[in-house]
Design a protein around this motif. Structure first.
Motif, mmCIF file in Angstrom:
data_model
loop_
_atom_site.group_PDB
_atom_site.id
_atom_site.type_symbol
_atom_site.label_atom_id
_atom_site.label_comp_id
_atom_site.label_asym_id
_atom_site.label_seq_id
_atom_site.Cartn_x
_atom_site.Cartn_y
_atom_site.Cartn_z
ATOM 1 N N ALA A 180 0.843 -1.422 0.216
ATOM 2 C CA ALA A 180 -0.078 -0.328 -0.319
ATOM 3 C C ALA A 180 1.056 1.000 0.398
ATOM 4 C CB ALA A 180 -1.151 -0.082 0.773
ATOM 5 N N PRO A 181 0.991 1.475 -1.364
ATOM 6 C CA PRO A 181 2.540 3.018 -0.984
ATOM 7 C C PRO A 181 2.025 3.624 -1.273
ATOM 8 C CG PRO A 181 1.976 1.704 -3.421
ATOM 9 C CD PRO A 181 1.476 0.945 -2.356
ATOM 10 N N SER A 182 2.625 5.102 -0.455
ATOM 11 C CA SER A 182 2.167 6.192 -0.612
ATOM 12 C C SER A 182 2.038 7.151 -2.427
ATOM 13 C CB SER A 182 3.208 6.884 -0.483
ATOM 14 O OG SER A 182 3.876 6.913 0.939
ATOM 15 N N GLY A 183 1.896 6.276 -3.128
ATOM 16 C CA GLY A 183 1.896 6.591 -4.222
ATOM 17 C C GLY A 183 2.848 6.406 -5.290
ATOM 18 N N LEU A 197 1.207 11.573 -5.776
ATOM 19 C CA LEU A 197 0.746 10.894 -3.821
ATOM 20 C C LEU A 197 -0.195 11.550 -3.313
ATOM 21 C CD1 LEU A 197 3.340 14.081 -2.598
ATOM 22 C CD2 LEU A 197 3.382 11.610 -3.166
ATOM 23 N N ALA A 198 -0.993 9.877 -3.088
ATOM 24 C CA ALA A 198 -2.706 9.457 -2.668
ATOM 25 C C ALA A 198 -1.405 8.713 -1.037
ATOM 26 C CB ALA A 198 -3.129 8.962 -3.315
ATOM 27 N N ASP A 199 -1.911 9.533 -0.548
ATOM 28 C CA ASP A 199 -2.025 9.237 0.439
ATOM 29 C C ASP A 199 -3.207 9.978 1.945
ATOM 30 O OD1 ASP A 199 -1.648 8.610 3.063
ATOM 31 O OD2 ASP A 199 0.304 8.165 3.260
ATOM 32 N N THR A 200 -3.901 9.087 2.030
ATOM 33 C CA THR A 200 -5.614 9.857 2.416
ATOM 34 C C THR A 200 -5.276 9.801 4.008
ATOM 35 O OG1 THR A 200 -6.402 7.641 3.141
ATOM 36 C CG2 THR A 200 -7.552 8.681 0.788
ATOM 37 N N LYS A 201 -4.823 8.972 4.991
ATOM 38 C CA LYS A 201 -4.057 9.055 6.341
ATOM 39 C C LYS A 201 -3.132 10.103 6.733
ATOM 40 C CE LYS A 201 -4.472 4.098 7.054
ATOM 41 N NZ LYS A 201 -4.063 2.285 7.036
ATOM 42 N N ALA A 202 -2.332 10.223 6.056
ATOM 43 C CA ALA A 202 -1.359 11.829 6.258
ATOM 44 C C ALA A 202 -2.007 13.143 4.889
ATOM 45 C CB ALA A 202 -0.323 11.335 5.173
ATOM 46 N N SER A 249 -1.428 15.096 -4.708
ATOM 47 C CA SER A 249 -0.983 15.889 -5.900
ATOM 48 C C SER A 249 -0.380 14.847 -6.714
ATOM 49 C CB SER A 249 -0.110 16.308 -4.942
ATOM 50 O OG SER A 249 0.316 17.753 -4.104
ATOM 51 N N ASN A 250 -0.451 15.286 -8.308
ATOM 52 C CA ASN A 250 -0.533 14.943 -9.556
ATOM 53 C C ASN A 250 0.760 16.065 -9.948
ATOM 54 O OD1 ASN A 250 -0.336 13.596 -10.610
ATOM 55 N ND2 ASN A 250 -2.329 13.823 -12.088
ATOM 56 N N LEU A 251 1.999 15.937 -9.280
ATOM 57 C CA LEU A 251 2.494 16.496 -9.588
ATOM 58 C C LEU A 251 4.067 16.516 -10.961
ATOM 59 C CD1 LEU A 251 4.707 17.082 -6.291
ATOM 60 C CD2 LEU A 251 2.198 18.116 -7.084
ATOM 61 N N ARG A 252 3.729 17.083 -12.173
ATOM 62 C CA ARG A 252 5.024 17.017 -13.206
ATOM 63 C C ARG A 252 5.983 17.695 -13.797
ATOM 64 N NH1 ARG A 252 3.832 17.659 -19.037
ATOM 65 N NH2 ARG A 252 4.471 15.561 -20.424
#
Length: 384
Positions: free
Chosen positions: A100-103, A118-123, A127-130
């Motif tokens: 269950a990685p951070s993204g 990055l998709a960490d709901t607990k933290a 974000s979706n960065l390019r």
């Protein structure tokens, strides 16, 4: 941009939304002007090579790809939201696992583009960065440097982009493959969002590893190995009802792995940076003094079926200041008659052919006198 400060007490965790940059960013070149915190024989964030030997590194790194490739992010992330009107705060942190990685981090060599999701709901980090060369290339030089709160690490590339508003800035940094390891790299993330007319400031920090995980069939079932590498972690101090502060910790990691017994021993040794939440707190006795050393030891168990790697906990962790005073972190779990509600975790995986590299996430959350601390980060290692 106005001075970035996140100096308020912790509060309960609640949900919020993240954001991504509007513009396209960059892949950074070799850094210059950075300072090494821990060096020597593959044992620090900037030392050694991908195979753990002292010879020149000739292996092909995991980023030497012919087409776009995606890698899981394993590590820890933190967010601190501050209501600029009332002073109320909202803190969240989480260390992720192999499954269950951070993204993810995707790299496209044709266009020189990194896409960091990055998709960490607990933290409470999303974000979706390019980033694309050369628009978001940045380094620590006399001509300029990354935004406030980004650690200056030797052997790392830095990419920076503006989000939906000029006061929302994202920085992604990663260790150049071959600096310490070939098949896995340390990485970090900083977001400072301080709207000029908004009511909420958002501060996010993260430390991760990403790379080519070892095929299960190539992980040894017997024998033993020693791995040396580095670690990077972000720590939040919450001194009672006083100010909260982010501090980076970086240094060396050492792992002893017994594949036959399925056991892993991990030790960390690093240096604490100054608070990166404003000069107001830099000399405060409530913060752990810059230059203090950090040491931690833990153990884990390899279970490829259940976890695809190894999981465990720390047994000890603490700080030693310049005067030699040692302060242990009390992260014992809840028990009858105890006021402590701490926790720790180690989650790791093997990387590269025949498990020549290792990487993982770490967390230590607990108390020291008059303070609570939450340390979230990542570590790597190259087989010696």
């Amino acid at each position: 941009m106005r001075k970035l400060i996140a100096m308020l007490p912790f509060a309960a965790v609640a949900a919020c939304s993240g954001g991504g940059p509007e513009s396209v960013g960059s892949i950074a070149p070799a850094g210059s002007g950075a300072v090494s915190v821990s060096a020597g024989n593959g044992s620090g964030v900037s030392a050694g090579n991908g195979t753990g030997s002292n010879s020149a590194n000739t292996a092909t790194s995991f980023l030497s790809v012919t087409g776009e490739k995606s890698f899981d992010l394993l590590g820890g992330a933190q967010s601190l939201k501050v209501d600029t009107g009332t002073g109320a705060t909202l803190y969240a942190g989480n260390a992720t696992t192999v499954r269950a990685p951070s993204g993810t981090v995707s790299y496209n060599p044709r266009d020189g583009i990194f896409t960091v999701t990055l998709a960490d709901t607990k933290a409470i980090v999303s974000s979706n960065l390019r980033f694309q060369d050369p628009g978001h290339r940045i380094d620590f030089t006399s001509a300029g440097s990354p935004q406030f709160g980004v650690p200056d690490l030797q052997g790392f590339n830095y990419l920076e982009s503006i989000g939906s508003t000029p006061n929302d800035t994202y920085t992604f940094f990663y260790q150049r493959p071959g600096t310490s390891t070939i098949y896995v790299s340390l990485a970090g993330y900083v977001r400072n969002n301080t709207p000029a007319s908004g009511t909420t400031d958002t501060f996010e920090r993260g430390a991760f590893v990403f790379g080519d995980q070892t095929l299960r069939s190539q992980i040894p079932a017997s024998g033993a190995g020693t791995y040396k590498g580095g670690f990077v972690a972000s720590m939040v101090n919450a001194p009672g009802t006083q100010a909260s502060a982010f501090q980076w910790i970086q240094g060396s990691s050492a792992l002893s792995v017994d594949f036959g017994k399925s056991t892993v021993s991990l030790s960390l040794s690093g240096t604490v940076n100054a608070p990166n939440t404003g000069s107001d707190l830099a000399s405060s006795p409530l913060a752990i003094a810059a230059g203090s050393t950090f040491n931690a030891t833990g153990t884990a168990t390899i279970d490829l079926v259940k976890t695809s790697g190894f999981t465990g906990q720390f047994q000890s962790a603490g700080f030693t200041d310049a005067a030699g005073k040692t302060t242990a972190v009390d992260f014992a779990a809840i028990s009858p008659g105890s006021s402590t509600a701490g926790a720790s975790s180690i989650d790791g995986a093997f990387y590269g052919p025949d498990a020549v590299n290792v990487g993982g996430s770490l967390r230590i959350v607990g108390g020291i006198p008059n303070q609570r601390v939450d340390i979230l980060g990542a570590f790597t290692g190259a087989k010696q």
